[in-house]
Write a protein that holds these residues in place. Sequence first.
Motif, mmCIF file in Angstrom:
data_model
loop_
_atom_site.group_PDB
_atom_site.id
_atom_site.type_symbol
_atom_site.label_atom_id
_atom_site.label_comp_id
_atom_site.label_asym_id
_atom_site.label_seq_id
_atom_site.Cartn_x
_atom_site.Cartn_y
_atom_site.Cartn_z
ATOM 1 N N LEU A 168 3.888 14.673 -8.426
ATOM 2 C CA LEU A 168 4.921 13.678 -8.730
ATOM 3 C C LEU A 168 4.428 12.256 -8.455
ATOM 4 O O LEU A 168 4.720 11.337 -9.217
ATOM 5 N N CYS A 169 3.707 12.062 -7.374
ATOM 6 C CA CYS A 169 3.249 10.735 -6.940
ATOM 7 C C CYS A 169 1.777 10.793 -6.560
ATOM 8 O O CYS A 169 1.428 10.780 -5.365
ATOM 9 N N PRO A 170 0.894 10.846 -7.557
ATOM 10 C CA PRO A 170 -0.529 11.013 -7.247
ATOM 11 C C PRO A 170 -1.129 9.851 -6.469
ATOM 12 O O PRO A 170 -2.197 9.991 -5.868
ATOM 13 N N GLU A 171 -0.448 8.707 -6.471
ATOM 14 C CA GLU A 171 -0.988 7.533 -5.762
ATOM 15 C C GLU A 171 -0.778 7.603 -4.252
ATOM 16 O O GLU A 171 -1.358 6.816 -3.504
ATOM 17 N N MET A 224 0.841 -1.198 0.000
ATOM 18 C CA MET A 224 0.000 0.000 0.000
ATOM 19 C C MET A 224 0.877 1.250 0.000
ATOM 20 O O MET A 224 1.907 1.267 0.652
ATOM 21 N N ALA A 225 0.443 2.243 -0.720
ATOM 22 C CA ALA A 225 1.219 3.489 -0.755
ATOM 23 C C ALA A 225 1.206 4.139 0.627
ATOM 24 O O ALA A 225 0.187 4.110 1.310
ATOM 25 N N ALA A 238 12.104 8.328 -4.765
ATOM 26 C CA ALA A 238 13.083 7.258 -4.998
ATOM 27 C C ALA A 238 13.085 6.225 -3.875
ATOM 28 O O ALA A 238 13.406 5.055 -4.113
ATOM 29 N N VAL A 239 12.740 6.639 -2.656
ATOM 30 C CA VAL A 239 12.765 5.686 -1.532
ATOM 31 C C VAL A 239 11.368 5.198 -1.141
ATOM 32 O O VAL A 239 11.232 4.464 -0.167
ATOM 33 N N LEU A 240 10.355 5.585 -1.915
ATOM 34 C CA LEU A 240 8.977 5.183 -1.565
ATOM 35 C C LEU A 240 8.819 3.686 -1.324
ATOM 36 O O LEU A 240 8.195 3.287 -0.340
ATOM 37 N N PRO A 241 9.396 2.836 -2.195
ATOM 38 C CA PRO A 241 9.209 1.399 -1.963
ATOM 39 C C PRO A 241 9.700 0.969 -0.583
ATOM 40 O O PRO A 241 9.081 0.119 0.060
#
Length: 150
Positions: free
Chosen positions: A26-29, A1-2, A143-146
Motif C-alpha cells: 500500500l505504501c512502498p515509500e 521524511m516517511a 490516511a494518517v501518515l502525514p
Amino acid sequence: MAPRILFVCLGNICRSPAAEGVFRNLCPEVETDSAGTAAWHVGKPPYGPMQAAASARGINLSDLRARQFTVADFDRYDLILVMDDSNLSDVETLRPVGNETPVRLMTDFSPAAGADHVPDPYYTRDFDGALDLIEQAAQGIKAVLPSLTD
Ligand code: 4NP
C-alpha cells in the motif's frame, strides 16, 4: 521524511508479517519491518496458511523471516503497531527510560471494524478474518501518515 513503522505480534509468523506485507504494498515509500515478542520462530518464513491466504489477495510474504522484538527497535522506528493487548504490555515492558516512541494497537486505525485487537489466526484459523482487519487498519494508517511525519 516517511515514518519507519514496525509491526509486532507474538510469533512473527502470522499477523505482523501479514501487516508488513499488506502495508508495503500500500505504501512502498514507508520503511517497514515486523517482529515477534517471542523467539520461538526466529528465522522462519511466515506460516504457510497465512502465506496462502495473503497470496490469494496478491500479497507476497515469502521473503519475510521472523525475528524477535528488541529494545533497539524503540529507537529504530517512529511508530510501533501491535496486534493485541498482550503484545502491547510485552513491548511496553521493554521501553527504555525516556523513550517516547508511540506504541499503538493496529485496530486503533480501523474503528469501523469494531474490533479491539487482531485475533491470532494461529489459534482461531481465521486467516481471512485477520487479513480483513489488517487491510482495513492499513488503509487507516495510510490516511494518517502525514500526521505521523511531523
Ligand atoms: P502470530 O501467531 O503472533 O500472529 O505470529 C502465532 C504464531 C505462533 C505461535 C503463537 C502465535 N506459537 O505459539 O507458536
